[in-house]
Motif scaffolding. Structure first.
Motif, PDB file in Angstrom:
ATOM      1  N   CYS A 154       0.839  -1.200   0.000  1.00  0.00           N
ATOM      2  CA  CYS A 154       0.000   0.000   0.000  1.00  0.00           C
ATOM      3  C   CYS A 154       0.876   1.253   0.000  1.00  0.00           C
ATOM      4  CB  CYS A 154      -0.902  -0.025   1.231  1.00  0.00           C
ATOM      5  SG  CYS A 154      -1.830   1.490   1.463  1.00  0.00           S
ATOM      6  N   CYS A 157       0.235   3.085   3.701  1.00  0.00           N
ATOM      7  CA  CYS A 157       0.650   2.523   4.986  1.00  0.00           C
ATOM      8  C   CYS A 157       1.693   1.411   4.875  1.00  0.00           C
ATOM      9  CB  CYS A 157      -0.564   2.014   5.754  1.00  0.00           C
ATOM     10  SG  CYS A 157      -1.237   0.486   5.086  1.00  0.00           S
ATOM     11  N   ASN A 159       1.251  -1.676   4.086  1.00  0.00           N
ATOM     12  CA  ASN A 159       0.661  -3.004   4.274  1.00  0.00           C
ATOM     13  C   ASN A 159       0.682  -3.779   2.947  1.00  0.00           C
ATOM     14  OD1 ASN A 159      -0.873  -5.042   5.548  1.00  0.00           O
ATOM     15  ND2 ASN A 159      -2.793  -4.137   4.822  1.00  0.00           N
ATOM     16  N   CYS A 170      -6.054  -2.653   0.212  1.00  0.00           N
ATOM     17  CA  CYS A 170      -5.382  -2.561   1.510  1.00  0.00           C
ATOM     18  C   CYS A 170      -6.432  -2.733   2.605  1.00  0.00           C
ATOM     19  CB  CYS A 170      -4.679  -1.225   1.674  1.00  0.00           C
ATOM     20  SG  CYS A 170      -3.961  -1.044   3.325  1.00  0.00           S
ATOM     21  N   CYS A 173      -6.141   0.630   5.144  1.00  0.00           N
ATOM     22  CA  CYS A 173      -6.635   1.934   4.639  1.00  0.00           C
ATOM     23  C   CYS A 173      -7.911   1.806   3.825  1.00  0.00           C
ATOM     24  CB  CYS A 173      -5.607   2.584   3.721  1.00  0.00           C
ATOM     25  SG  CYS A 173      -3.974   2.673   4.381  1.00  0.00           S
TER      26      CYS A 173
HETATM   27 ZN    ZN Z   1      -2.796   0.862   3.508  1.00  0.00          ZN
END
Ligand code: ZN
Length: 196
Positions: A154, A157, A159, A170, A173
């Protein structure tokens, strides 16, 4: 043909007939049968219909048709740079830099041909592809279903994104991103390495 590709073979092993393939490097032909002349892995060039046996040393020098895994490290005007860390299932000590460019996505992705490369790959993506050419740069093909992004993060973030329909998603988010994904998206890279 699939079972023959990448098979480890010894000297003098019969591999195929002349009706199936042309004999490539690391092979010899006798009475219409292609034999291995070295210890190594079978390598089939589908376009040339050529079957060769590549020794371990040869397998570590980039060559058209070789399958690679690498990480997208950045973009220049017309290319995405890819640090190749695995080739033909072998982890490399010294990474090669490959590029994804205009010809990497084939005809199936017309929008890419207008230059919007970032719609298909992004920084830090792990991509799986094969080498098209080594003339000016190591140019990668990611057009086939097997090829493309196999892992992405992502942008907000960091991830790991999961595949959700045709998009990447994601779970933190709740944002969606687009890539040219491989059918192996989400498969652990260690497993993918063994596959190639
Ligand atoms: Zn994210």
């Amino acid at each position: 043909m699939k079972s023959l590709q990448d098979r480890l073979v010894v000297v003098g092993e019969p591999l195929a007939t002349l009706e199936e393939f042309f004999p490539g490097e690391g092979t010899f032909e006798k009475d219409g049968v292609i034999y291995s002349s070295t210890i190594g892995r079978v390598f089939i060039d589908k376009h040339k219909r050529e079957l060769g046996v590549l020794s371990a040393k040869t397998l570590l020098v980039p060559k058209p048709g070789f399958r690679v895994i690498g990480m997208v490290t950045g973009f220049s005007s017309h290319y995405a740079n890819v640090e190749i860390f695995c080739m033909n299932g072998v982890k490399l000590d010294h990474e090669y830099t490959g590029v994804i460019g205009r010809d990497s996505l084939g005809r199936a992705h017309p929008r890419f041909r207008k230059g919007s490369l970032r719609m298909y790959v992004s920084e830090n993506d792990i991509v799986y592809g094969s080498i098209i050419s080594t003339v000016n740069a190591i140019l990668l093909d990611i057009s086939y279903r097997e090829y493309g992004v196999v892992k992405a993060h992502c942008k907000l973030c960091g991830n790991t994104l999961i595949l959700s329909g045709r998009d990447l998603f994601c779970s933190i988010c709740r944002t969606r991103e687009r890539r040219k994904v491989s059918i192996f998206y989400g498969e652990p890279v260690e497993k993918l390495v063994r596959r190639i």
